[in-house]
Design a protein around this motif. Structure first.
Motif, PDB file in Angstrom:
ATOM      1  N   GLU A 191       5.883  16.657  -6.663  1.00  0.00           N
ATOM      2  CA  GLU A 191       5.561  15.690  -5.612  1.00  0.00           C
ATOM      3  C   GLU A 191       5.104  14.359  -6.220  1.00  0.00           C
ATOM      4  O   GLU A 191       5.469  13.287  -5.720  1.00  0.00           O
ATOM      5  N   SER A 192       4.298  14.416  -7.283  1.00  0.00           N
ATOM      6  CA  SER A 192       3.832  13.169  -7.914  1.00  0.00           C
ATOM      7  C   SER A 192       4.996  12.396  -8.528  1.00  0.00           C
ATOM      8  O   SER A 192       5.060  11.158  -8.417  1.00  0.00           O
ATOM      9  N   MET A 193       5.944  13.105  -9.192  1.00  0.00           N
ATOM     10  CA  MET A 193       7.131  12.430  -9.739  1.00  0.00           C
ATOM     11  C   MET A 193       7.960  11.807  -8.624  1.00  0.00           C
ATOM     12  O   MET A 193       8.403  10.649  -8.706  1.00  0.00           O
ATOM     13  N   TYR A 194       8.193  12.573  -7.587  1.00  0.00           N
ATOM     14  CA  TYR A 194       9.009  12.116  -6.457  1.00  0.00           C
ATOM     15  C   TYR A 194       8.370  10.891  -5.803  1.00  0.00           C
ATOM     16  O   TYR A 194       9.055   9.903  -5.483  1.00  0.00           O
ATOM     17  N   LEU A 195       7.054  10.925  -5.609  1.00  0.00           N
ATOM     18  CA  LEU A 195       6.351   9.820  -4.960  1.00  0.00           C
ATOM     19  C   LEU A 195       6.364   8.555  -5.825  1.00  0.00           C
ATOM     20  O   LEU A 195       6.518   7.437  -5.296  1.00  0.00           O
ATOM     21  N   SER A 196       6.222   8.711  -7.130  1.00  0.00           N
ATOM     22  CA  SER A 196       6.251   7.535  -8.012  1.00  0.00           C
ATOM     23  C   SER A 196       7.626   6.865  -7.997  1.00  0.00           C
ATOM     24  O   SER A 196       7.726   5.627  -8.010  1.00  0.00           O
ATOM     25  N   ILE A 197       8.693   7.664  -7.944  1.00  0.00           N
ATOM     26  CA  ILE A 197      10.042   7.093  -7.862  1.00  0.00           C
ATOM     27  C   ILE A 197      10.210   6.308  -6.567  1.00  0.00           C
ATOM     28  O   ILE A 197      10.720   5.183  -6.556  1.00  0.00           O
ATOM     29  N   VAL A 198       9.768   6.888  -5.460  1.00  0.00           N
ATOM     30  CA  VAL A 198       9.915   6.224  -4.163  1.00  0.00           C
ATOM     31  C   VAL A 198       9.145   4.909  -4.148  1.00  0.00           C
ATOM     32  O   VAL A 198       9.654   3.872  -3.689  1.00  0.00           O
ATOM     33  N   ARG A 199       7.928   4.900  -4.645  1.00  0.00           N
ATOM     34  CA  ARG A 199       7.116   3.683  -4.625  1.00  0.00           C
ATOM     35  C   ARG A 199       7.724   2.576  -5.470  1.00  0.00           C
ATOM     36  O   ARG A 199       7.778   1.404  -5.045  1.00  0.00           O
ATOM     37  N   GLU A 200       8.185   2.905  -6.667  1.00  0.00           N
ATOM     38  CA  GLU A 200       8.754   1.876  -7.543  1.00  0.00           C
ATOM     39  C   GLU A 200      10.043   1.301  -6.974  1.00  0.00           C
ATOM     40  O   GLU A 200      10.267   0.087  -7.009  1.00  0.00           O
ATOM     41  N   VAL A 201      10.881   2.171  -6.434  1.00  0.00           N
ATOM     42  CA  VAL A 201      12.157   1.691  -5.877  1.00  0.00           C
ATOM     43  C   VAL A 201      11.918   0.866  -4.621  1.00  0.00           C
ATOM     44  O   VAL A 201      12.584  -0.152  -4.395  1.00  0.00           O
ATOM     45  N   VAL A 202      10.969   1.261  -3.790  1.00  0.00           N
ATOM     46  CA  VAL A 202      10.661   0.495  -2.582  1.00  0.00           C
ATOM     47  C   VAL A 202      10.158  -0.899  -2.943  1.00  0.00           C
ATOM     48  O   VAL A 202      10.562  -1.906  -2.333  1.00  0.00           O
ATOM     49  N   PRO A 258       2.710  -7.468   2.153  1.00  0.00           N
ATOM     50  CA  PRO A 258       3.919  -7.881   1.417  1.00  0.00           C
ATOM     51  C   PRO A 258       4.829  -6.717   1.059  1.00  0.00           C
ATOM     52  O   PRO A 258       6.038  -6.892   0.922  1.00  0.00           O
ATOM     53  N   TYR A 259       4.255  -5.499   0.907  1.00  0.00           N
ATOM     54  CA  TYR A 259       5.043  -4.332   0.549  1.00  0.00           C
ATOM     55  C   TYR A 259       4.629  -3.149   1.440  1.00  0.00           C
ATOM     56  O   TYR A 259       3.472  -3.054   1.852  1.00  0.00           O
ATOM     57  N   PRO A 260       5.543  -2.255   1.715  1.00  0.00           N
ATOM     58  CA  PRO A 260       5.153  -1.063   2.482  1.00  0.00           C
ATOM     59  C   PRO A 260       4.288  -0.131   1.653  1.00  0.00           C
ATOM     60  O   PRO A 260       4.497   0.025   0.431  1.00  0.00           O
ATOM     61  N   GLU A 261       3.326   0.473   2.275  1.00  0.00           N
ATOM     62  CA  GLU A 261       2.398   1.368   1.591  1.00  0.00           C
ATOM     63  C   GLU A 261       2.867   2.809   1.792  1.00  0.00           C
ATOM     64  O   GLU A 261       2.749   3.358   2.880  1.00  0.00           O
ATOM     65  N   VAL A 262       3.412   3.415   0.751  1.00  0.00           N
ATOM     66  CA  VAL A 262       3.927   4.782   0.808  1.00  0.00           C
ATOM     67  C   VAL A 262       2.820   5.723   0.350  1.00  0.00           C
ATOM     68  O   VAL A 262       2.497   5.780  -0.850  1.00  0.00           O
ATOM     69  N   LYS A 263       2.219   6.443   1.267  1.00  0.00           N
ATOM     70  CA  LYS A 263       1.102   7.331   0.942  1.00  0.00           C
ATOM     71  C   LYS A 263       1.549   8.762   0.659  1.00  0.00           C
ATOM     72  O   LYS A 263       0.975   9.447  -0.179  1.00  0.00           O
ATOM     73  N   ALA A 264       2.536   9.239   1.400  1.00  0.00           N
ATOM     74  CA  ALA A 264       2.999  10.617   1.236  1.00  0.00           C
ATOM     75  C   ALA A 264       4.494  10.673   1.514  1.00  0.00           C
ATOM     76  O   ALA A 264       5.040   9.832   2.237  1.00  0.00           O
ATOM     77  N   VAL A 265       5.154  11.656   0.953  1.00  0.00           N
ATOM     78  CA  VAL A 265       6.596  11.815   1.130  1.00  0.00           C
ATOM     79  C   VAL A 265       6.910  13.292   1.354  1.00  0.00           C
ATOM     80  O   VAL A 265       6.106  14.175   1.035  1.00  0.00           O
ATOM     81  N   SER A 266       8.088  13.534   1.898  1.00  0.00           N
ATOM     82  CA  SER A 266       8.636  14.889   2.008  1.00  0.00           C
ATOM     83  C   SER A 266       9.731  15.039   0.973  1.00  0.00           C
ATOM     84  O   SER A 266      10.657  14.220   0.918  1.00  0.00           O
TER      85      SER A 266
END
Length: 494
Positions: free
Chosen positions: A24-35, A95-103
């Motif tokens: 989950e931590s790997m997946y969330l870090s990818i989503v945040r950086e790409v966003v 300025p950027y969306p705040e991604v707190k949690a992902v599925s």
């Protein structure tokens, strides 16, 4: 196709829990950086982002399944696209969306979809986690088995994408079922009219009312009239008072040197208090209750054509801000959408009729109703009282009659007869219904008494003030008669 999501809890050991947390931590870090990159450079295409970032994260997270990396990039593209659209409309404040949690999204190649779908009673699944497959046991519940039984019967399909989500330190597998709309023979005709605090319903049970009389003359069908209490208006007024009290309590903490205050609604403390109120959850629960009540059996469901923004047309002539706020908070379109969605699932069909003067015309004599001291009760020129909500649902029942009858009462379904001059027949009685039938119906309605079985569903929240102060009809609505203080009875018509 209808989509239904069912969350099933996973039986997770301590080792598996740590493994899922790391993924989950790997997946969330990818989503945040790409966003962040997508919003900064205005790149919202999933294919472009995948070409830019896939190789980088494939080398950085070599033990992570390649399908998970692709799904993380695509999920980030969706988030960025949604944020850019909201920013274009002026709805984004950051300025950027705040991604707190992902599925975490597992495609069919990252979990045992083929083995799962071919099983009669699946109770476990296999996930690809950090270079190896791990079997995870499920704790299915009755809702999962309900939709799985439809899959076995060929009435539904299981989507190949599986979602894994953490909620309160528990892991859940979210299965998405695609249901095929049912085709059932209608057993009743239902009309409903949405109001601020109530939903008026008219129902004709075709199985019990079709007899020797109604076989040759359908006009003698007797609808069942009742009211569903929703209290959306009272709920909006209650939460408005609570919000104002919270704002007044927080004001001293956010005072400026010049004596003014900053916008309290944008503060973190205010949002914390608003989360605990559960206003949206209560509204969604009541909307689903209404949809379930109206679609219990396969039926032909008739409602008014609301348009895109029904609240805007309703508040044009209203000056009180409190009343305008209550009407804006009433979920007209949400109820209509929920009923239509549930109708497809249970074999019902929903149709929309013209809203032209449904609540302003007597459903028996088809004459223009006159005002009384009570906003909710109108008077027919021929000498009897009519509840405007029940008149509305009954007039919608008239609109489902054949085209010849429609011309006789100067009404039409939307699109059935666009060139008909409605005002040409306004104020005239209906010549199709014999006079002795009208007298017989009026005599029956005078003897009706209130029933203690209605309303069908009681609202959970109690009104803050007495209903007579709100001029909404209060809690005395019944399936047939409204009792008034000092004014006799208000009879409801079919």
């Amino acid at each position: 196709m209808l989509c239904r999501a069912v969350a099933v809890e996973l039986e997770v050991t301590r080792e598996l829990n740590k493994l899922l947390h790391s993924i989950e931590s790997m997946y969330l870090s990818i989503v945040r950086e790409v966003v962040e990159y997508a919003v900064e450079n205005n790149v919202t295409s999933a294919n472009k982002l995948q070409r830019l970032f896939y190789r980088k994260y494939r080398l950085e997270y070599s033990s992570l399944n390649s399908q998970l990396i692709i799904q993380a990039i695509r999920q980030a593209a969706q988030i960025a696209k949604s944020f850019v659209e909201r920013r274009r409309k002026g709805l984004a404040q950051k300025p950027y969306p705040e991604v707190k949690a992902v599925s975490i999204r597992f495609t069919e190649m990252a979990w045992s979809y083929g083995k799962f779908i071919n099983s009669t009673a699946p109770v476990r699944l296999s996930l690809s986690l950090l270079g190896e497959r791990r079997e995870v046991w499920l704790r299915p519940h009755k809702r999962f088995w309900l939709y799985w039984w439809r899959v076995l019967r060929g009435e539904a399909e299981l989507a190949s994408t599986l979602l894994i989500k953490r909620r309160l330190n528990k892991w859940y597998a979210i299965f998405i079922f695609k249901l095929k709309p049912r085709e059932e023979e209608p057993k009743s005709v239902v009309t409903f009219d949405i109001n601020e605090n109530t939903v008026a319903v008219g129902r004709i049970d075709l199985l019990t009312t079709v007899n020797e009389v109604t076989n040759w003359n359908k006009q003698y069908l007797m609808p069942q009239l009742y009211t569903i209490r929703t209290d959306f208006g009272r709920l909006a007024r209650r939460y408005e008072k609570v919000r104002n009290a919270i704002i007044e309590r927080l004001k001293p903490r956010f005072a400026l040197p010049n004596g003014k205050y900053i916008n309290i609604t944008n503060t973190r403390e205010f949002r914390k208090h608003m989360k605990r109120l559960r206003e949206r959850v209560r509204k969604v629960g009541r909307v689903r209750q209404i949809a379930n009540e109206l679609t219990k059996t396969p039926a032909i469901i008739i409602t008014e054509e609301l348009g895109e923004k029904p609240q805007e047309s309703m508040i044009n002539e209203i000056r009180r801000n409190e009343t305008r706020h209550r009407i804006k908070q009433t979920p007209f379109k949400s109820i209509e959408k929920a009923v239509g969605d549930k109708a497809l699932e249970r074999g019902s069909k929903i149709f929309r009729a013209s809203s032209y003067r449904n609540s302003r015309v007597c459903p028996i004599h088809f004459t223009r109703l006159e005002r009384t001291d009570d906003w909710h009760v109108l008077k027919c020129p021929l000498g009897h009282l009519v509840d405007r909500d029940y008149a509305s649902v009954t007039n919608m029942l008239w609109k489902i009659t054949p085209k010849a009858w429609t011309k006789g009462v100067w009404w039409s379904l939307k699109g059935l007869s666009r060139n008909m001059n409605w005002r040409k027949y306004e104020g005239k009685s209906n010549l199709i219904i014999p006079k002795y039938i009208i007298q017989h119906l009026y005599a029956i309605l005078k003897t009706l008494t209130a029933s203690e079985e209605w309303p069908a569903m009681l609202a959970r929240a109690k009104p803050m003030n007495h209903h007579q102060m709100q001029n909404e009809g209060g809690g005395e609505e019944t399936s047939h008669t409204l009792s008034r203080q000092g004014g006799g009875q208000c009879t409801l018509f079919i």
